[in-house]
Scaffold this active site. Structure first.
Site, mmCIF file in Angstrom:
data_model
loop_
_atom_site.group_PDB
_atom_site.id
_atom_site.type_symbol
_atom_site.label_atom_id
_atom_site.label_comp_id
_atom_site.label_asym_id
_atom_site.label_seq_id
_atom_site.Cartn_x
_atom_site.Cartn_y
_atom_site.Cartn_z
ATOM 1 N N SER A 1 0.800 -1.224 0.000
ATOM 2 C CA SER A 1 0.000 0.000 0.000
ATOM 3 C C SER A 1 0.837 1.281 0.000
ATOM 4 O O SER A 1 0.295 2.358 -0.200
ATOM 5 C CB SER A 1 -0.959 0.018 1.196
ATOM 6 O OG SER A 1 -0.238 0.179 2.400
ATOM 7 N N LYS B 1 0.898 4.302 6.835
ATOM 8 C CA LYS B 1 0.242 5.198 5.876
ATOM 9 C C LYS B 1 0.647 6.639 6.158
ATOM 10 O O LYS B 1 1.249 6.942 7.171
ATOM 11 C CB LYS B 1 -1.299 5.114 6.007
ATOM 12 C CG LYS B 1 -1.911 3.745 5.859
ATOM 13 C CD LYS B 1 -1.966 3.288 4.432
ATOM 14 C CE LYS B 1 -2.688 1.981 4.255
ATOM 15 N NZ LYS B 1 -1.956 0.788 4.640
#
Length: 190
Positions: free
Chosen positions: A113, A150
């Protein structure tokens, strides 16, 4: 007489990488090909230079400089330039990447990701424990009980986590969002 300390130190570093210990003076003598007295003098020079230290009980152990690597210059990632090895200062990876050792941990990356931020599956992240990082920083977060890596963002719905891969959605916490730490560096083995 030519000083061979850098060659001897290299052999000692390779030995340490293999066995995770500094050998006895007699074994150092055999390893570097000198007399036991020569090994004692070599060790004394390495202690003075900050490569070795005596641990409690007199056992030799690595000092900070033992893990330093020569900084040999820059190589452009664009057009080629003449190749010359310019020896610069030696630095340790910790000196370069770790500002607060007591707050710093390593986190292994699992998943894809964050590939557009250059963070790949199998990389290791250097994470400084910081529960209040700036918005926009890459963080290791615990969202609804699960760890993730993230970008930390804020919007009309509050704080959320944004991936660096268009194939993954943003993560908005349903119950909780806790910041474990801020990513300050990374490394990978090719």
């Amino acid at each position: 007489m030519v000083n061979k300390d850098h060659l001897y130190l290299g052999r000692l570093q390779d030995y340490y990488a293999l066995y995770r210990l500094i050998p006895s003076y007699a074994d150092i003598a055999a390893l570097i090909g000198v007399s036991k007295q020569g090994a004692v003098k070599f060790v004394d020079r390495m202690i003075f230079a900050g490569y070795l230290q005596k641990a409690p009980g007199g056992r030799l152990s690595p000092a900070n400089m033992f893990f330093a690597r020569p900084h040999v210059g820059q190589a452009p990632a664009g057009f080629a330039s003449p190749a010359t090895e310019v020896l610069g200062d030696a630095i340790t990876i910790d000196d370069y990447l770790v500002e607060h050792p007591s707050k710093t941990v390593l986190v292994a990356v699992s998943g894809h990701s964050m590939i557009d931020a250059g963070i790949h599956d199998g990389d290791f992240l250097i994470v400084e424990r910081n529960t209040n990082p700036s918005i926009g920083r890459i963080v290791v977060a615990i969202v609804d009980g699960d760890f993730t890596i993230k970008y930390l963002r804020t919007g009309p719905r509050g704080m959320y986590l944004e991936p660096a891969n268009v194939d993954y959605p943003c993560i908005y916490p349903e119950q909780s969002l806790d910041i474990y730490g801020e990513v300050v560096g990374q490394f990978r083995k090719f």
